[in-house]
Design an enzyme around this catalytic site. Structure first.
Site, PDB file in Angstrom:
ATOM      1  N   ARG A   1       0.823  -1.219   0.000  1.00  0.00           N
ATOM      2  CA  ARG A   1       0.000   0.000   0.000  1.00  0.00           C
ATOM      3  C   ARG A   1       0.849   1.258   0.000  1.00  0.00           C
ATOM      4  NH1 ARG A   1      -5.488   0.564   0.981  1.00  0.00           N
ATOM      5  NH2 ARG A   1      -6.252  -1.209   2.091  1.00  0.00           N
TER       6      ARG A   1
ATOM      7  N   HIS B   1     -14.058  -2.036  10.995  1.00  0.00           N
ATOM      8  CA  HIS B   1     -12.924  -2.566  10.241  1.00  0.00           C
ATOM      9  C   HIS B   1     -13.125  -4.013   9.850  1.00  0.00           C
ATOM     10  CE1 HIS B   1     -11.585   0.878  12.606  1.00  0.00           C
ATOM     11  NE2 HIS B   1     -10.875   1.163  11.538  1.00  0.00           N
TER      12      HIS B   1
END
Ligand code: GLN
Ligand code: ZN
Length: 767
Positions: free
Chosen positions: A527, A706
């Site tokens: 990422r 999440h």
């Protein structure tokens, strides 16, 4: 002769090649040989580009398949039980399982059960995240991973002079966590040191002359036991048959300065960008045999170095140190984008002001050359060019906006102060909003479906007209409003469909921001983030959100909450200017957002949320510097939030629960309502309220967004039940713990049905 070196280079690749290869490998589209080849090619390219730039001693060991701390855990055999396989060495898949977790079926026919990944956390005060080593009381360390030695061979085969980079033993232990039976991780030092001895011995046998041991914890407030351990550890490592450079960065050495300069090693690296004031003392106290590496080129930002200013320090240092002076970026270039040359859409002037990792290496090399050969024509030319660009920046009307400065100068204390105290505001707001107790709301975003992303992409590429794009987003808003009305939520949101990212969306609409195309920086694993660049005085030419929010409000009789990103978060998640203090930039942002807040109010919006997701992460590494930060950060928030009438309700949102240290500043922000994360920590936050009575309203997130898990009503009732013990029921809100953009609609609706039911139950219970 001053020596030019680098502490580490970004590994991700100028076109994010590593990201792409990793993701292809994880999907099964690339085999291990292909992945390894990608890594090898990147390392070779990065050594070459640094060498071409003039770096004389190249870092090895800065490459990592996922994270350098994880790489060390493998090397040291600090592999938690759940990832271990009997009689077999760890493999790349072990590494990825530690990083990403693995499902039960991934190996051995599922015989081992699911493997939960190691915890991910922020690397000091950067936006890079590392995998937290896990230690057990009976932890053993043994050499289990050959990558470093192989890469040293690889670099040497290519003819490079290399300096392997290792995380030092104290910093490595500091970064880890004790698991299971209680013990002190510092007690593991004695077991870890022999392994460092072994590794250093092997590097020496490979012909390595210098090794870099990163000990950035020397810039933190350290407990005495850890300070003592430094001496012990380095006394033992003293005997390794190669030279050691201890590298510190991200802050000043301060009370650890005496300790750091006197460690029995051969050199010390210090960060003179973050802490220039430490230089004279270090120079005075450095033993005469030691190399001093000065980090004068900022490894954390994108601006060209002021070479004259750096040389002012370096020339004096060279006189005192001679050959013992080394020159480097302030820290590893891991935190910089890779190569400015890749940018093809920046105008020449702006591009001339910037430097990415490759350019930073060139600056380091130029500085080294300028120290030794001040009269060389290419040095003079480069210095003249650098002087000219700094002069042009200092005068540029693109940067310096008299209107912005005049407005800031006119800000008075009253501007950062709501009209009345909270109690009075709460009364007026209660009358106006007519909400039930335990009002329900969400944090702002609803699922960012692929339809939304495709529409935005098509619009950006010019394939969708502005009118069609607006209609597509409005239809998403209608859907979100519809769903929320059916669910029976009390305060609605428009869903943020039109936003790509909570910072970029606003940055794109402010004057003073620029955007790169390839300025990616690794955040974790594959990422990357591409922060926007603040280059000039900031202002808001026109409203940014009012049309969307007003449209949404027009669809419902319920209260629609306007949604903005706050000044501190805008600043923390951008590359800031270096020619203006962070606090001044935060104030400029605050005024721009204040305009938006006021426009929303004028458009009839009664609740406005200003997100400050990055408020806590802005805290300086050293406690002694906290108050200064908290003062200006709090003031910036108040400045943007205080331009509205008492009956307009201001919310803020923060994505974490570690408030105990900063609760008073959070209270000083004086938001009418704060929503925070608490569900994962089982209302741990409430500990903060033991010592300090938070005065305003609060929505402790009742479920963790999440994960796709749908929490049941009882669970949420129980969580708020805990909160009621510390905070009066009339000041509590019921909401999830963050935005829902990463979730799908089905689980979102199911969870919210239960949440609304929980609020109803609470009302009955505490009425
Ligand atoms: N309003 C934002 C959202 O709901 C907040 C995100 C965040 O705090 N990270 O997505
Ligand atoms: Zn959040």
């Amino acid at each position: 002769m001053a020596l030019a070196h680098s502490l580490g280079f970004p590994r991700i690749g100028r076109d994010r090649e590593l990201k792409k290869a990793l993701e292809a490998y994880w999907k099964g589209e690339l085999d291990e040989a292909g992945l390894r080849e990608c890594g090898r090619a990147l390392r070779a390219a990065h050594w070459q580009v640094q060498r071409d730039a003039g770096i004389e001693l190249l870092p090895v060991g800065d490459f990592a398949w996922y994270d350098q701390v994880l790489g060390h855990s493998l090397m040291f055999g600090a592999i938690p039980e759940r990832f271990r396989r009997e009689h077999s060495r760890p493999t790349l898949d072990t590494l990825f399982a530690m990083a990403r977790g693995a499902s039960a079926s991934a190996c051995c026919g599922g015989a081992h059960g699911p493997q939960v990944a190691q915890e991910l956390t922020k690397w000091f005060d950067t936006n890079y995240h590392y995998l937290v080593p896990e230690f057990s009381v009976d932890q053993r360390f043994q050499l289990s991973w050959e990558q470093l030695f192989e890469e040293v061979e690889e670099a040497r085969a290519l003819g490079h002079a290399v300096k392997p980079v290792l995380i030092g033993p104290l910093t490595y232990l500091w970064l880890g966590k004790e698991k299971g039976e209680a013990f002190d991780k510092l007690d593991l030092l004695e077991r870890l040191l022999p392994l460092y001895g072994e590794i250093l011995g092997r590097l020496a046998a490979q012909g390595v002359e210098w090794v870099q041991l990163d000990e950035p914890i020397l810039t933190l407030d350290l407990p005495q036991a850890w300070k003592n351990a430094f001496e012990r550890a380095y006394n033992l490592l003293q005997h390794a048959p190669l030279k050691k450079l201890v590298a510190t960065y991200f802050s000043g050495l301060e009370d650890n300065l005496g300790l750091a300069v006197s460690l029995p090693v051969d050199g010390l690296h210090v960060d003179l960008v973050r802490a220039p004031e430490q230089y004279p003392t270090i120079l005075d106290r450095l033993p005469a045999y030691k190399v001093l590496s000065l980090g004068v080129v900022n490894g954390r930002n994108v601006w060209r170095c002021d070479l004259d200013a750096a040389l002012g320090v370096l020339r004096g240092a060279a006189e005192r140190l001679g050959e013992r002076l080394w020159i480097a970026p302030s820290c590893s270039l891991l935190h910089s984008p890779v190569d400015l040359e890749r940018e093809d859409r920046l105008d020449d002037e702006l591009k001339g002001w910037l430097a990415f990792a490759v350019q930073k290496c060139e600056e380091v090399a130029l500085l080294a050359r300028a120290v030794d050969h001040p009269e060389a024509p290419e040095v003079e030319a480069a210095l003249a060019a650098n002087r000219a660009l700094h002069a042009s920046r200092a005068r540029s009307p693109r940067i310096h906006k008299p209107e912005v400065q005049a407005r800031l100068a006119a800000v008075g204390a009253d501007d950062a102060q709501r009209g009345s105290p909270f109690a009075r505001r709460a009364e007026l707001q209660r009358a106006r909003l007519a909400l039930p107790t335990f009002p329900t709301t969400t944090i702002g975003s609803f699922p960012q479906t692929s339809a939304i992303r495709l529409a935005r992409q098509a619009f950006k590429q010019g394939k969708l007209s502005a009118a069609d794009y607006t209609e597509a987003m409005q239809s998403e808003i209608r859907h979100a409003v519809n769903v929320q009305e059916r669910l029976g939520l009390d305060v609605l949101v428009h869903g943020e469909a039109e936003r790509n990212d909570m910072v970029e969306y606003f940055a794109e609409q402010l004057d003073g921001y620029a955007f790169t195309r390839f300025g990616w920086v690794q955040s974790y694993g594959s990422r990357c983030v591409k922060p926007a660049v603040i280059y000039g005085d900031l202002s808001r030419p026109k409203p940014m959100t009012v049309n969307w929010i007003a449209y949404a409000q027009g669809l419902t009789d319920k209260t629609m909450k306007g949604m903005l990103t706050g000044p501190v978060t805008m600043l923390m998640w951008s590359f800031p200017r270096e020619d203006l203090s962070r606090e001044a930039q935060a104030r400029q942002l605050a005024l721009a957002i204040r305009d938006e807040v006021q426009d929303l109010e004028a458009a009839g919006i009664r609740i406005i949320q200003i997100d400050e997701a990055a408020f806590r992460e802005g805290l300086p590494l050293r406690r002694a510097h906290w108050q200064h930060y908290l003062d200006w950060a709090t003031e910036a928030f108040r400045l943007c939030a205080s331009g509205v009438r008492d009956e307009t309700q201001i919310h803020t949102h923060m994505c974490y629960s570690e408030f105990n240290d900063v609760i008073e500043s959070i209270a000083a922000m004086d938001a009418d309502v704060i929503t925070i994360e608490t569900s994962r920590s089982d209302m741990e936050l409430l500990d903060a309220f033991e010592a300090f009575a938070y005065p305003n309203a609060i929505g402790p997130g009742v479920y963790d967004i999440h994960s796709p898990r749908v929490p049941d009503t009882a669970e949420m009732v129980a969580l708020i039940g805990k909160a009621v013990r510390r905070i009066p029921a009339e000041r509590l809100w019921v909401n999830p713990d963050c935005g829902l953009k990463t979730r799908g609609w089905p689980e979102t609706q199911a969870a919210l049905v239960n949440m609304v039911a929980a609020a109803r139950q609470l009302r009955a219970q505490y009425a």
